[in-house]
Design a protein around this motif. Structure first.
Motif, PDB file in Angstrom:
ATOM      1  N   ALA A 163      -6.797  -7.430  12.396  1.00 33.50           N
ATOM      2  CA  ALA A 163      -5.572  -7.842  12.852  1.00 33.50           C
ATOM      3  C   ALA A 163      -5.147  -8.100  14.271  1.00 33.50           C
ATOM      4  O   ALA A 163      -4.008  -9.065  14.395  1.00 33.50           O
ATOM      5  N   ALA A 164      -5.825  -7.376  15.125  1.00 31.01           N
ATOM      6  CA  ALA A 164      -5.431  -7.642  16.703  1.00 31.01           C
ATOM      7  C   ALA A 164      -5.578  -9.073  16.955  1.00 31.01           C
ATOM      8  O   ALA A 164      -5.006  -9.790  17.589  1.00 31.01           O
ATOM      9  N   LEU A 165      -6.764  -9.823  16.492  1.00 29.47           N
ATOM     10  CA  LEU A 165      -6.847 -11.356  16.842  1.00 29.47           C
ATOM     11  C   LEU A 165      -6.094 -12.080  15.846  1.00 29.47           C
ATOM     12  O   LEU A 165      -5.617 -13.080  16.455  1.00 29.47           O
ATOM     13  N   THR A 166      -5.531 -11.746  14.902  1.00 30.69           N
ATOM     14  CA  THR A 166      -4.699 -12.557  14.249  1.00 30.69           C
ATOM     15  C   THR A 166      -3.176 -12.471  14.942  1.00 30.69           C
ATOM     16  O   THR A 166      -2.439 -13.381  14.977  1.00 30.69           O
ATOM     17  N   ARG A 167      -2.859 -11.380  15.524  1.00 31.26           N
ATOM     18  CA  ARG A 167      -1.625 -11.249  16.137  1.00 31.26           C
ATOM     19  C   ARG A 167      -1.796 -12.204  17.475  1.00 31.26           C
ATOM     20  O   ARG A 167      -0.751 -12.691  17.717  1.00 31.26           O
ATOM     21  N   ARG A 168      -2.929 -11.962  18.357  1.00 28.72           N
ATOM     22  CA  ARG A 168      -2.887 -12.802  19.359  1.00 28.72           C
ATOM     23  C   ARG A 168      -3.059 -14.412  18.998  1.00 28.72           C
ATOM     24  O   ARG A 168      -2.207 -15.244  19.619  1.00 28.72           O
ATOM     25  N   PHE A 169      -3.906 -14.913  17.894  1.00 27.54           N
ATOM     26  CA  PHE A 169      -4.116 -16.223  17.978  1.00 27.54           C
ATOM     27  C   PHE A 169      -3.381 -16.917  16.824  1.00 27.54           C
ATOM     28  O   PHE A 169      -3.342 -18.045  16.640  1.00 27.54           O
ATOM     29  N   GLY A 170      -2.788 -15.970  15.701  1.00 20.69           N
ATOM     30  CA  GLY A 170      -2.261 -16.489  14.709  1.00 20.69           C
ATOM     31  C   GLY A 170      -3.034 -17.566  13.705  1.00 20.69           C
ATOM     32  O   GLY A 170      -2.419 -18.217  13.085  1.00 20.69           O
ATOM     33  N   ASP A 171      -4.258 -17.103  13.540  1.00 21.42           N
ATOM     34  CA  ASP A 171      -5.076 -17.903  12.611  1.00 21.42           C
ATOM     35  C   ASP A 171      -6.036 -17.083  11.833  1.00 21.42           C
ATOM     36  O   ASP A 171      -7.079 -16.304  12.643  1.00 21.42           O
ATOM     37  N   LEU A 172      -6.006 -16.944  10.991  1.00 21.88           N
ATOM     38  CA  LEU A 172      -6.874 -15.977  10.084  1.00 21.88           C
ATOM     39  C   LEU A 172      -8.260 -16.533  10.188  1.00 21.88           C
ATOM     40  O   LEU A 172      -9.227 -15.460  10.191  1.00 21.88           O
ATOM     41  N   ASP A 173      -8.606 -17.577   9.979  1.00 21.31           N
ATOM     42  CA  ASP A 173     -10.093 -18.219  10.149  1.00 21.31           C
ATOM     43  C   ASP A 173     -10.687 -17.686  11.402  1.00 21.31           C
ATOM     44  O   ASP A 173     -11.755 -17.235  11.556  1.00 21.31           O
ATOM     45  N   ILE A 174      -9.890 -17.965  12.698  1.00 18.38           N
ATOM     46  CA  ILE A 174     -10.464 -17.587  14.047  1.00 18.38           C
ATOM     47  C   ILE A 174     -10.700 -16.084  14.017  1.00 18.38           C
ATOM     48  O   ILE A 174     -11.617 -15.724  14.382  1.00 18.38           O
ATOM     49  N   ALA A 175      -9.680 -15.344  13.388  1.00 14.33           N
ATOM     50  CA  ALA A 175      -9.617 -13.991  13.432  1.00 14.33           C
ATOM     51  C   ALA A 175     -10.855 -13.379  12.863  1.00 14.33           C
ATOM     52  O   ALA A 175     -11.670 -12.747  13.281  1.00 14.33           O
ATOM     53  N   GLU A 176     -11.139 -14.018  11.512  1.00 10.62           N
ATOM     54  CA  GLU A 176     -12.276 -13.546  10.697  1.00 10.62           C
ATOM     55  C   GLU A 176     -13.595 -13.673  11.232  1.00 10.62           C
ATOM     56  O   GLU A 176     -14.547 -13.003  11.290  1.00 10.62           O
ATOM     57  N   GLU A 177     -13.930 -15.001  11.757  1.00 11.96           N
ATOM     58  CA  GLU A 177     -15.001 -15.763  12.029  1.00 11.96           C
ATOM     59  C   GLU A 177     -15.495 -14.783  13.571  1.00 11.96           C
ATOM     60  O   GLU A 177     -16.631 -14.745  13.733  1.00 11.96           O
ATOM     61  N   ALA A 178     -14.460 -14.741  14.366  1.00  8.19           N
ATOM     62  CA  ALA A 178     -14.708 -14.135  15.668  1.00  8.19           C
ATOM     63  C   ALA A 178     -15.028 -12.770  15.351  1.00  8.19           C
ATOM     64  O   ALA A 178     -15.787 -12.118  16.095  1.00  8.19           O
ATOM     65  N   ALA A 179     -14.231 -12.003  14.658  1.00 11.24           N
ATOM     66  CA  ALA A 179     -14.801 -10.622  14.234  1.00 11.24           C
ATOM     67  C   ALA A 179     -16.120 -10.358  13.577  1.00 11.24           C
ATOM     68  O   ALA A 179     -16.937  -9.612  14.090  1.00 11.24           O
ATOM     69  N   ALA A 180     -16.238 -11.414  12.822  1.00 11.37           N
ATOM     70  CA  ALA A 180     -17.983 -11.432  12.261  1.00 11.37           C
ATOM     71  C   ALA A 180     -18.832 -11.646  13.489  1.00 11.37           C
ATOM     72  O   ALA A 180     -19.773 -11.001  13.608  1.00 11.37           O
ATOM     73  N   GLU A 181     -18.503 -12.528  14.505  1.00 12.75           N
ATOM     74  CA  GLU A 181     -19.506 -12.816  15.316  1.00 12.75           C
ATOM     75  C   GLU A 181     -19.598 -11.716  16.489  1.00 12.75           C
ATOM     76  O   GLU A 181     -20.603 -11.261  16.897  1.00 12.75           O
ATOM     77  N   ALA A 182     -18.579 -10.796  16.360  1.00 15.52           N
ATOM     78  CA  ALA A 182     -18.487  -9.568  17.446  1.00 15.52           C
ATOM     79  C   ALA A 182     -19.344  -8.510  16.617  1.00 15.52           C
ATOM     80  O   ALA A 182     -20.009  -8.096  17.502  1.00 15.52           O
ATOM     81  N   PHE A 183     -19.227  -8.420  15.354  1.00 14.44           N
ATOM     82  CA  PHE A 183     -20.049  -7.460  14.766  1.00 14.44           C
ATOM     83  C   PHE A 183     -21.647  -8.038  14.869  1.00 14.44           C
ATOM     84  O   PHE A 183     -22.609  -7.064  14.931  1.00 14.44           O
ATOM     85  N   ALA A 184     -21.931  -9.234  14.608  1.00 14.68           N
ATOM     86  CA  ALA A 184     -23.358  -9.611  14.861  1.00 14.68           C
ATOM     87  C   ALA A 184     -23.758  -9.519  16.359  1.00 14.68           C
ATOM     88  O   ALA A 184     -24.788  -9.044  16.449  1.00 14.68           O
ATOM     89  N   THR A 185     -22.984  -9.730  17.159  1.00 13.79           N
ATOM     90  CA  THR A 185     -23.348  -9.495  18.484  1.00 13.79           C
ATOM     91  C   THR A 185     -23.823  -7.868  18.674  1.00 13.79           C
ATOM     92  O   THR A 185     -24.736  -7.488  19.334  1.00 13.79           O
ATOM     93  N   ALA A 186     -22.755  -7.138  18.059  1.00 10.76           N
ATOM     94  CA  ALA A 186     -23.019  -5.438  18.225  1.00 10.76           C
ATOM     95  C   ALA A 186     -24.434  -5.308  17.367  1.00 10.76           C
ATOM     96  O   ALA A 186     -25.227  -4.255  18.151  1.00 10.76           O
TER      97      ALA A 186
END
Length: 411
Positions: free
Chosen positions: A21-44
């Protein structure tokens, strides 16, 4: 390392929707938000075992995901276009009189549940973007192929982008018409938490049930006079109240008739009953109840009985008859047959259940219900076959354990 992995798993449950939700609010793109969130969890998964779990996992994940999103935009060399698109999709202005509502996840739900999308797409997209469910889990919930569900979600995100659907809570004028789709989504999110479909998932996901209840409370604060919002909240509370008694110490599902009713949450039951009484008063004044209100009333009857033998099955059947007129779905008919079995016997109920086979052949609860009715009729071999089919189709480990025990108890 084990602690770090458990922390990642817990963070995924608690923080996925917030990060997206935070990324969607900032970038306005669900694809970017979902993929970046998935990458962040993979990095974790890679870094937390070595670096340690950060003091604030949610903030760490959001910051990491934001950097991943910015890196992606730069790599695509479309930064200006993406920022322009973000301004079109994201509305910085408070939504009229509803500006007091400042919950990114609620905004995300209304975006995913926009009426420009098909109902099935709204539900699937919200389960993915807000609930954090995998495509496979969502496909199981919808009884469709995983590839078909993947296409459905992809098309829904593309439609949001093409139609420039805004990321905001609707205006006060539009809210009542939009809320029904949101309630359907929240109920399915709640159901996924109540009895998870993924075989690798925890049998019960209280994070999802809690989130569904929390968001339903928010919507009720917006629409205090909406009967279906109150009905859905009551339904969730009365089901959630039984959660402490739904699992045995060995991890097996405990059905309603075997549950320790003393373990039920009395406060949740009292709140649910109060909401049901309010809606009954409205019905007496001539306001016809909707689907969620009737389901809540059915659960109120169940939770009013101190013992399974005290259950008022006549009242439950009457409520199901009323519900079938509103929602003639095969699953409602299947649940109605359970009440028929208590009043008219298992043979009458089995005949009603068998008529549903063409539409419910791939639904495990259909076979589980048949198995129980056949068992009560003394038709052990047929009951065993039905239990086998139910076990094959069930994706929940606790439910599988219960069905296996019942099958093995057959003579």
């Amino acid at each position: 390392m084990t602690d770090a992995r458990e922390a990642v798993t817990r963070a995924h449950r608690e923080e996925w929707a917030r990060v997206v939700a935070a990324l969607t609010r900032r970038f306005g793109d669900l694809d970017i938000a979902e993929e970046a969130a998935a990458e962040a969890f993979a990095t974790a998964v890679e870094r937390w075992p070595a670096d340690g779990v950060p003091p604030n996992p949610g903030a760490w994940l959001t910051t990491t995901a934001t950097r991943k999103a910015i890196d992606r935009i730069r790599r695509e060399n479309k930064r200006d276009d993406k920022q322009k698109e973000a301004r079109m999709v994201h509305d910085d202005e408070p939504p009229g009189t509803l500006g007091v509502i400042d919950d990114d996840r609620l905004r995300l739900i209304f975006t995913c549940c926009h009426p420009a999308l098909a109902v099935e797409a709204r539900v699937a997209l919200t389960l993915r973007m807000v609930g954090g469910l995998t495509v496979r889990e969502i496909a199981r919930a919808f009884l469709v192929a995983e590839t078909a569900m993947e296409r459905r979600i992809t098309r829904a995100k593309a439609k949001i982008k093409a139609a420039r659907i805004p990321y905001r809570v609707p205006s006060a004028e539009d809210l009542p018409a939009r809320v029904s789709g949101v309630l359907a989504v929240l109920f399915l999110v709640f159901n996924e938490g109540y009895l998870a479909t993924g075989s690798a998932a925890d049998p019960v996901r209280d994070d999802l049930t809690a989130e569904a209840i929390r968001l339903t409370r928010l919507i009720r604060a917006l629409l205090p006079d909406d009967g279906e919002v109150a009905g859905l909240l009551a339904l969730m509370l009365l089901i959630e109240a039984r959660r402490p008694a739904r699992m045995s110490a060995g991890g097996e599902l405990v059905p309603l008739h075997e549950q320790d009713r003393g373990a039920w949450d009395a406060a949740l039951i009292a709140e649910g009953h109060r909401l049901v009484r309010e809606r009954l008063a409205a019905a007496a004044a001539g306001v016809a109840p909707g689907r969620y209100q009737i389901l809540a009333a059915i659960n109120a009857v169940h939770t009013s009985a101190r013992d399974i033998r005290d259950t008022d099955w006549s009242q439950i059947l009457a409520l199901y008859d009323q519900l079938v007129r509103l929602d003639p779905s095969p699953i409602i008919a299947l649940n109605r047959a359970v009440a028929v079995a208590e009043l008219d016997g298992p043979e009458v109920a089995l005949a009603a259940v068998d008529r549903l086979e063409p539409r419910l052949a791939g639904y495990h609860a259909f076979h589980a219900t048949r198995a129980d009715l056949l068992r009560r009729l003394g038709r052990g071999q047929e009951s065993r076959a039905a239990y086998d089919k139910a076990i094959e189709l069930a994706g929940n480990t606790a439910e599988t354990a219960y069905l296996t025990r019942r099958r093995d108890q057959l003579r």
